[in-house]
Design an enzyme around this catalytic site. Structure first.
Site, PDB file in Angstrom:
ATOM      1  CG  HIS A  38      31.497  27.391  25.877  1.00 52.02           C
ATOM      2  ND1 HIS A  38      32.646  26.737  25.315  1.00 52.02           N
ATOM      3  CD2 HIS A  38      30.545  27.002  25.267  1.00 52.02           C
ATOM      4  CE1 HIS A  38      32.870  27.141  24.377  1.00 52.02           C
ATOM      5  NE2 HIS A  38      31.871  27.882  23.453  1.00 52.02           N
ATOM      6  CD  GLN A  43      25.763  31.903  18.197  1.00 53.63           C
ATOM      7  OE1 GLN A  43      26.127  31.528  17.290  1.00 53.63           O
ATOM      8  NE2 GLN A  43      26.550  31.993  19.425  1.00 53.63           N
ATOM      9  CB  VAL A  52      35.291  34.633  29.528  1.00 54.62           C
ATOM     10  CG1 VAL A  52      36.058  34.364  30.196  1.00 54.62           C
ATOM     11  CG2 VAL A  52      34.090  34.828  29.897  1.00 54.62           C
ATOM     12  CG  MET A  73      29.173  24.238  18.151  1.00 58.83           C
ATOM     13  SD  MET A  73      29.621  25.113  15.856  1.00 58.83           S
ATOM     14  CE  MET A  73      30.946  26.023  16.099  1.00 58.83           C
ATOM     15  CE  LYS A 100      34.457  34.717  20.681  1.00 58.20           C
ATOM     16  NZ  LYS A 100      34.590  33.825  19.575  1.00 58.20           N
ATOM     17  CD  GLN A 147      27.339  26.877  13.495  1.00 59.80           C
ATOM     18  OE1 GLN A 147      25.742  26.778  14.177  1.00 59.80           O
ATOM     19  NE2 GLN A 147      27.961  27.948  14.018  1.00 59.80           N
ATOM     20  NE  ARG A 154      36.134  28.353  14.032  1.00 60.50           N
ATOM     21  CZ  ARG A 154      35.493  28.838  13.718  1.00 60.50           C
ATOM     22  NH1 ARG A 154      34.275  29.501  14.502  1.00 60.50           N
ATOM     23  NH2 ARG A 154      34.376  28.015  12.614  1.00 60.50           N
TER      24      ARG A 154
HETATM   25  O1  PAF Z   1      28.243  29.814  19.464  1.00 60.69           O
HETATM   26  C1  PAF Z   1      28.396  28.498  19.097  1.00 60.69           C
HETATM   27  O2  PAF Z   1      29.115  27.710  19.787  1.00 60.69           O
HETATM   28  C2  PAF Z   1      27.380  27.873  17.765  1.00 60.69           C
HETATM   29  O3  PAF Z   1      26.830  28.893  16.832  1.00 60.69           O
HETATM   30  C3  PAF Z   1      26.150  27.650  18.242  1.00 60.69           C
HETATM   31  C4  PAF Z   1      25.445  28.561  19.326  1.00 60.69           C
HETATM   32  C5  PAF Z   1      26.258  26.658  19.264  1.00 60.69           C
HETATM   33  C6  PAF Z   1      24.905  26.348  17.052  1.00 60.69           C
HETATM   34  O4  PAF Z   1      25.847  26.044  16.790  1.00 60.69           O
END
Ligand code: PAF
Length: 272
Positions: free
Chosen positions: A28, A144, A167, A21, A140, A52, A178
């Site tokens: 990332h 998900q 990480v 996101m 983390k 979401q 966040r």
């Molecule tokens: O982990 C995230 O950043 C989000 O939940 C994802 C997997 C990109 C889906 O919007």
């Protein structure tokens, strides 16, 4: 995106996807590097997925900085960034949802009722857009990762869902977009979460397998921390995310806390 991915695939090139996101951080980028090692082409998707987020959550203020993200992707050698507009992802009349059961009936699934439905729906769309051989998710967000793995399996998707370690900052705080919300006092309290989780893992290694005892231990370590409020502390099976009474196989200790107004999640594997 689909045409580009189709052309790559036709040329025999493998494709890795890192769904994000945006507001990219080292967590990332570690996924990007892993994808680049394991695939011929790497795509990063950047999309703050409205469906979401719950009504009172942080969709509007979620940090967005596309220029900086594109820069980081360029430096990391990403081959394509897919950054669709919301109206492209969810045009007028869009009415489909992907919903998983069981794995979403604990932890954040119960605290954020529509969250995983939104995640699975967008991830399915991202998979159809980027046609990846492999897709990369951080540990983390353990629930998900488990949910997306199961979705890929349940729907016979040809993508391999790959998890990668969390990480952390030098003081143990799990990297998260966040974290940018935290003021100085909140940031100072935040590492106590990983301290408590590490202490739970140590307790388990010492032979304590009773889930209530481990949860109490974590709660005692978090309850005195200024500005911090526990949302949940749970011990779950690492694959099904079902809460456990006693740890007998691969398991996680997972927590969600509010630090000030910011909700953070983290987890640790319980292993000998
Ligand atoms: O982990 C995230 O950043 C989000 O939940 C994802 C997997 C990109 C889906 O919007």
């Amino acid at each position: 995106m689909q045409s580009l991915a189709t052309a790559w695939r036709a040329a025999g090139l493998s494709v890795g996807l890192v769904p994000t996101m945006g507001s990219l951080h080292e967590g990332h980028l570690s996924l990007v590097r892993k994808s680049a090692r394991e695939n011929d082409r790497t795509v990063v998707s950047i999309f703050v997925n409205p469906i979401q987020f719950g009504a009172n959550e942080d969709f509007d203020r979620y940090p967005r900085d596309l220029a900086r993200d594109l820069d980081l992707c360029g430096q990391a050698g990403v081959d394509a960034v897919f950054s669709p507009a919301a109206a492209e992802m969810y045009p007028e009349g869009f009415c489909s949802r992907v919903e998983l059961r069981v794995l979403t009936e604990s932890l954040c699934g119960t605290k954020r009722p529509h969250h995983f439905c939104g995640v699975c729906t967008v991830v399915m769309k991202l998979f159809h857009a980027a046609l990846p051989d492999r897709a990369y998710f951080g540990q983390k967000d353990a629930q998900q990762l488990a949910v997306v793995k199961r979705m890929a399996r349940d729907f016979n998707m040809r993508v391999a869902v790959v998890g990668a370690p969390t990480v952390r900052e030098a003081d143990g705080l799990a990297m998260s977009s966040r974290n940018a919300y935290l003021n100085a006092a909140e940031r100072a309290a935040a590492p106590r979460v990983f301290e408590a989780l590490s202490s739970a893992a140590a307790l388990y290694r010492q032979g304590v397998s009773d889930a209530d005892q481990i949860k109490r231990h974590v709660d005692e370590r978090l309850s005195g921390v200024p500005l911090l409020r526990v949302d949940y502390i749970e011990i779950v099976d690492a694959e099904t995310m079902r809460p456990l009474e006693s740890v007998t196989g691969p398991a996680l200790c997972a927590v969600a806390v509010y630090i000030g107004e910011t909700r953070l999640i983290d987890n640790i594997a319980l292993e000998v």
